[in-house]
Design a protein around this motif. Sequence first.
Motif, PDB file in Angstrom:
ATOM      1  N   LEU A 255       0.840  -1.196   0.000  1.00 60.88           N
ATOM      2  CA  LEU A 255       0.000   0.000   0.000  1.00 60.88           C
ATOM      3  C   LEU A 255       0.877   1.248   0.000  1.00 60.88           C
TER       4      LEU A 255
ATOM      5  N   ALA B 251       0.342   6.481   3.103  1.00 58.30           N
ATOM      6  CA  ALA B 251      -0.831   7.004   3.814  1.00 58.30           C
ATOM      7  C   ALA B 251      -1.811   5.890   4.156  1.00 58.30           C
ATOM      8  N   GLN B 252      -2.049   4.984   3.194  1.00 59.52           N
ATOM      9  CA  GLN B 252      -2.964   3.867   3.445  1.00 59.52           C
ATOM     10  C   GLN B 252      -2.357   2.853   4.409  1.00 59.52           C
TER      11      GLN B 252
ATOM     12  N   GLU C 185      -0.348   3.563   6.824  1.00 63.00           N
ATOM     13  CA  GLU C 185      -0.490   4.158   8.159  1.00 63.00           C
ATOM     14  C   GLU C 185      -1.881   3.885   8.715  1.00 63.00           C
ATOM     15  N   GLU C 186      -2.903   4.081   7.886  1.00 65.74           N
ATOM     16  CA  GLU C 186      -4.279   3.832   8.319  1.00 65.74           C
ATOM     17  C   GLU C 186      -4.466   2.363   8.707  1.00 65.74           C
ATOM     18  N   LYS C 187      -3.897   1.460   7.909  1.00 68.94           N
ATOM     19  CA  LYS C 187      -4.055   0.029   8.157  1.00 68.94           C
ATOM     20  C   LYS C 187      -3.373  -0.374   9.458  1.00 68.94           C
TER      21      LYS C 187
ATOM     22  N   GLN D  17      -5.394   0.884  12.389  1.00 67.54           N
ATOM     23  CA  GLN D  17      -6.579   0.034  12.531  1.00 67.54           C
ATOM     24  C   GLN D  17      -6.226  -1.273  13.237  1.00 67.54           C
TER      25      GLN D  17
END
Length: 314
Positions: free
Chosen positions: A294, A297-298, A300-302, A305
């Motif tokens: 990924l 930014a994605q 980091e989100e994952k 989560q």
Amino acid sequence: MNFCQVSHFFSQHNDYLILTHKNPDGDAVGSAAALCLILRALGKTAYVYHNPGFTARFSEFLDGLTTKETAGTVISVDLADVSLLPQNAKELAEKVELAIDHHETHRAYTENLLLDGKAAACGELILKLADELGVSLTCEIARALYLAIVTDTGSFCYSNTTAETHLAVARLLPHFSDAHRINHTFCVEKSRARATLEARLLTDATFCFDGKCAILTVTRALMGELSLTEDDLDNLASVARAIQGVSLAIVLRELENGDTKASLRSNPDVDAAAICQKFHGGGHRCAAGCTLPLPCAQAEEKLIQTITEFGVFQ
């Protein structure tokens, strides 16, 4: 395998090729160099297979030890998974006949394995192996093992440091006189580019979970702008871990193909390896890594989560 069985293994072969993981650190280099010298002391032919990630500061430890030839009985050191081999060594993945490692998340890839997940560094295992093989410490072997141990313990500051670690180092120090220089070069000294990078990363850091987690992101653009080398990118997670209140530091590095490499360092109460295993990575409880397919930014989100789902900071 135990040390006696590994000693027997070495008695059965005469030519060796030692593999290290991509982006090799001090433990990988020091362990490989020391093992190579130990085998040569036994009259064996031994080389460390060339790794594109060997940087200039490691050259003094590898002088005369490396080869680009692929002949010999293949051994790996400090390698938890063959997926971590550098590209030029991928063809040797199925030829590994002995693995020596200290990662708790080791994924067995060969029948012969010497593993101790409680060892602070793979270098500790190589020292014990030298004893089993009856090889006396030389200046070169001791320096290489010291490099392995001092870097993987963060100058003995990390929680993996044990009494056995200090006893091992006490045996090494009488054989050479420049431990202070190794400490400075590998644990203190930084280039101006690295100093600038740290300032930029801390300015733009993401803090979450009430400041208990800090995330630093290194983009390809930033790497190009500051002309960063691999040495400049070493152990960045420790920069964020030094901030008061931070118990989990994450460094996200944008790779050439757009994927994100995540390096985690934590306090003992946070299992970094468990988080990374969620993404097919691994390492140690307080120091682990993984690669996410990924953008940063994605990724980091994952990760945020996953940390939330694990209830790490509840």
